[in-house]
Design a protein around this motif. Sequence first.
Motif, PDB file in Angstrom:
ATOM      1  N   ILE A 123      15.486  71.871  67.220  1.00  0.00           N
ATOM      2  CA  ILE A 123      16.901  72.040  67.572  1.00  0.00           C
ATOM      3  C   ILE A 123      17.307  70.977  68.587  1.00  0.00           C
ATOM      4  O   ILE A 123      18.353  70.345  68.452  1.00  0.00           O
ATOM      5  CB  ILE A 123      17.158  73.472  68.101  1.00  0.00           C
ATOM      6  CG1 ILE A 123      16.951  74.483  66.959  1.00  0.00           C
ATOM      7  CG2 ILE A 123      18.560  73.598  68.697  1.00  0.00           C
ATOM      8  CD1 ILE A 123      16.886  75.928  67.409  1.00  0.00           C
ATOM      9  N   PHE A 124      16.467  70.778  69.599  1.00  0.00           N
ATOM     10  CA  PHE A 124      16.738  69.753  70.607  1.00  0.00           C
ATOM     11  C   PHE A 124      16.825  68.367  69.980  1.00  0.00           C
ATOM     12  O   PHE A 124      17.727  67.585  70.286  1.00  0.00           O
ATOM     13  CB  PHE A 124      15.662  69.782  71.696  1.00  0.00           C
ATOM     14  CG  PHE A 124      15.748  68.640  72.660  1.00  0.00           C
ATOM     15  CD1 PHE A 124      16.715  68.632  73.666  1.00  0.00           C
ATOM     16  CD2 PHE A 124      14.883  67.551  72.563  1.00  0.00           C
ATOM     17  CE1 PHE A 124      16.810  67.568  74.554  1.00  0.00           C
ATOM     18  CE2 PHE A 124      14.972  66.486  73.441  1.00  0.00           C
ATOM     19  CZ  PHE A 124      15.936  66.494  74.438  1.00  0.00           C
ATOM     20  N   LEU A 125      15.860  68.015  69.105  1.00  0.00           N
ATOM     21  CA  LEU A 125      15.851  66.698  68.474  1.00  0.00           C
ATOM     22  C   LEU A 125      17.092  66.462  67.621  1.00  0.00           C
ATOM     23  O   LEU A 125      17.691  65.386  67.665  1.00  0.00           O
ATOM     24  CB  LEU A 125      14.590  66.520  67.627  1.00  0.00           C
ATOM     25  CG  LEU A 125      13.299  66.325  68.407  1.00  0.00           C
ATOM     26  CD1 LEU A 125      12.098  66.370  67.479  1.00  0.00           C
ATOM     27  CD2 LEU A 125      13.317  65.040  69.198  1.00  0.00           C
ATOM     28  N   ASN A 126      17.505  67.458  66.860  1.00  0.00           N
ATOM     29  CA  ASN A 126      18.697  67.306  66.028  1.00  0.00           C
ATOM     30  C   ASN A 126      19.963  67.219  66.867  1.00  0.00           C
ATOM     31  O   ASN A 126      20.852  66.421  66.575  1.00  0.00           O
ATOM     32  CB  ASN A 126      18.792  68.439  65.007  1.00  0.00           C
ATOM     33  CG  ASN A 126      17.976  68.141  63.789  1.00  0.00           C
ATOM     34  OD1 ASN A 126      18.377  67.360  62.951  1.00  0.00           O
ATOM     35  ND2 ASN A 126      16.794  68.735  63.713  1.00  0.00           N
ATOM     36  N   ASP A 127      20.042  68.027  67.900  1.00  0.00           N
ATOM     37  CA  ASP A 127      21.199  67.944  68.800  1.00  0.00           C
ATOM     38  C   ASP A 127      21.250  66.580  69.487  1.00  0.00           C
ATOM     39  O   ASP A 127      22.313  65.971  69.604  1.00  0.00           O
ATOM     40  CB  ASP A 127      21.155  69.054  69.854  1.00  0.00           C
ATOM     41  CG  ASP A 127      21.452  70.430  69.285  1.00  0.00           C
ATOM     42  OD1 ASP A 127      21.958  70.508  68.142  1.00  0.00           O
ATOM     43  OD2 ASP A 127      21.161  71.424  69.976  1.00  0.00           O
ATOM     44  N   SER A 128      20.097  66.091  69.915  1.00  0.00           N
ATOM     45  CA  SER A 128      20.042  64.780  70.571  1.00  0.00           C
ATOM     46  C   SER A 128      20.432  63.672  69.606  1.00  0.00           C
ATOM     47  O   SER A 128      21.180  62.754  69.969  1.00  0.00           O
ATOM     48  CB  SER A 128      18.646  64.511  71.116  1.00  0.00           C
ATOM     49  OG  SER A 128      18.317  65.462  72.100  1.00  0.00           O
ATOM     50  N   GLN A 129      19.943  63.739  68.373  1.00  0.00           N
ATOM     51  CA  GLN A 129      20.283  62.722  67.388  1.00  0.00           C
ATOM     52  C   GLN A 129      21.775  62.745  67.070  1.00  0.00           C
ATOM     53  O   GLN A 129      22.402  61.697  66.913  1.00  0.00           O
ATOM     54  CB  GLN A 129      19.461  62.917  66.099  1.00  0.00           C
ATOM     55  CG  GLN A 129      19.699  61.851  65.067  1.00  0.00           C
ATOM     56  CD  GLN A 129      19.351  60.457  65.552  1.00  0.00           C
ATOM     57  OE1 GLN A 129      18.440  60.278  66.353  1.00  0.00           O
ATOM     58  NE2 GLN A 129      20.071  59.467  65.077  1.00  0.00           N
ATOM     59  N   LEU A 151       8.930  70.700  61.173  1.00  0.00           N
ATOM     60  CA  LEU A 151       8.804  70.404  62.593  1.00  0.00           C
ATOM     61  C   LEU A 151      10.053  69.783  63.218  1.00  0.00           C
ATOM     62  O   LEU A 151      10.360  70.041  64.380  1.00  0.00           O
ATOM     63  CB  LEU A 151       7.614  69.457  62.831  1.00  0.00           C
ATOM     64  CG  LEU A 151       6.241  70.038  62.555  1.00  0.00           C
ATOM     65  CD1 LEU A 151       5.178  68.954  62.681  1.00  0.00           C
ATOM     66  CD2 LEU A 151       5.941  71.192  63.491  1.00  0.00           C
ATOM     67  N   PHE A 152      10.766  68.927  62.446  1.00  0.00           N
ATOM     68  CA  PHE A 152      11.829  68.141  63.054  1.00  0.00           C
ATOM     69  C   PHE A 152      13.234  68.416  62.533  1.00  0.00           C
ATOM     70  O   PHE A 152      14.200  67.896  63.080  1.00  0.00           O
ATOM     71  CB  PHE A 152      11.534  66.638  62.893  1.00  0.00           C
ATOM     72  CG  PHE A 152      10.263  66.228  63.563  1.00  0.00           C
ATOM     73  CD1 PHE A 152      10.116  66.313  64.935  1.00  0.00           C
ATOM     74  CD2 PHE A 152       9.195  65.786  62.811  1.00  0.00           C
ATOM     75  CE1 PHE A 152       8.941  65.946  65.553  1.00  0.00           C
ATOM     76  CE2 PHE A 152       8.006  65.413  63.426  1.00  0.00           C
ATOM     77  CZ  PHE A 152       7.883  65.500  64.797  1.00  0.00           C
ATOM     78  N   TYR A 153      13.380  69.187  61.463  1.00  0.00           N
ATOM     79  CA  TYR A 153      14.725  69.416  60.939  1.00  0.00           C
ATOM     80  C   TYR A 153      15.098  70.895  60.884  1.00  0.00           C
ATOM     81  O   TYR A 153      16.148  71.282  61.367  1.00  0.00           O
ATOM     82  CB  TYR A 153      14.892  68.785  59.553  1.00  0.00           C
ATOM     83  CG  TYR A 153      16.322  68.847  59.078  1.00  0.00           C
ATOM     84  CD1 TYR A 153      17.277  67.995  59.621  1.00  0.00           C
ATOM     85  CD2 TYR A 153      16.723  69.776  58.135  1.00  0.00           C
ATOM     86  CE1 TYR A 153      18.591  68.063  59.220  1.00  0.00           C
ATOM     87  CE2 TYR A 153      18.048  69.848  57.732  1.00  0.00           C
ATOM     88  CZ  TYR A 153      18.967  68.990  58.265  1.00  0.00           C
ATOM     89  OH  TYR A 153      20.277  69.071  57.886  1.00  0.00           O
ATOM     90  N   LYS A 202      24.509  68.507  62.016  1.00  0.00           N
ATOM     91  CA  LYS A 202      23.093  68.209  61.848  1.00  0.00           C
ATOM     92  C   LYS A 202      22.827  67.466  60.534  1.00  0.00           C
ATOM     93  O   LYS A 202      21.987  66.581  60.482  1.00  0.00           O
ATOM     94  CB  LYS A 202      22.331  69.535  61.887  1.00  0.00           C
ATOM     95  CG  LYS A 202      20.869  69.449  61.716  1.00  0.00           C
ATOM     96  CD  LYS A 202      20.303  70.845  61.897  1.00  0.00           C
ATOM     97  CE  LYS A 202      19.132  71.042  60.996  1.00  0.00           C
ATOM     98  NZ  LYS A 202      18.589  72.369  61.099  1.00  0.00           N
ATOM     99  N   ALA A 203      23.569  67.792  59.497  1.00  0.00           N
ATOM    100  CA  ALA A 203      23.368  67.148  58.192  1.00  0.00           C
ATOM    101  C   ALA A 203      23.857  65.700  58.180  1.00  0.00           C
ATOM    102  O   ALA A 203      23.492  64.934  57.297  1.00  0.00           O
ATOM    103  CB  ALA A 203      24.070  67.946  57.105  1.00  0.00           C
ATOM    104  N   CYS A 204      24.684  65.310  59.144  1.00  0.00           N
ATOM    105  CA  CYS A 204      25.261  63.957  59.175  1.00  0.00           C
ATOM    106  C   CYS A 204      24.625  63.053  60.221  1.00  0.00           C
ATOM    107  O   CYS A 204      25.057  61.918  60.384  1.00  0.00           O
ATOM    108  CB  CYS A 204      26.759  64.039  59.463  1.00  0.00           C
ATOM    109  SG  CYS A 204      27.673  64.945  58.226  1.00  0.00           S
TER     110      CYS A 204
END
Length: 170
Positions: free
Chosen positions: A28-34, A18-20, A68-70
């Motif tokens: 995708i949005f959550l990872n880009d935002s993070q 769901l989140f990664y 995204k991995a970092c």
Amino acid sequence: MKLFIALYFLFLVLLFVLFYAPTSSMSIFLNDSQTKITLFFLEFFLKPGQLIGIDIWINSHYKIFISKACNGVIPMLFLFAPILAYPASLAHKILWMFIGYVVFLLVNVGRILLVVYATQEGKGREEFYWSHDLVGNSLLMLTGLILFVTFIRTASLSDEKIRKTRHLKT
């Protein structure tokens, strides 16, 4: 214990899907935002012009990029899964997921800065390896372990308070 382990793996898979994993526009949005949040905090500590987009320039020939991995999401999910699997109140779980998010955000920024400064001072690849793979990842694992143990200890205290309060009301 078997139920906890089964729930842990179930929640871990669900959280990663769901989140990664790039399975939805939300992940995708959550990872880009993070990643953007991480870069925002990094900019306070880097030299002017050292951060360009997702690239941190170590010198004119060497850069690292924050992908995204970092961005710190992976260790957060490894913390959230056992918190969700553990038998505690929902309010306690949400509180500790929030605490875990903030702590991991700060520790991850510190980890990236360690990598940047160690790599700048050294020859590049060798310092990157020990600061990122050895020290940085160990720091994230230790942080997650300390957070989860603290969550468990405070969950039992929280449950005890609830039982005492219910006992007093009856």
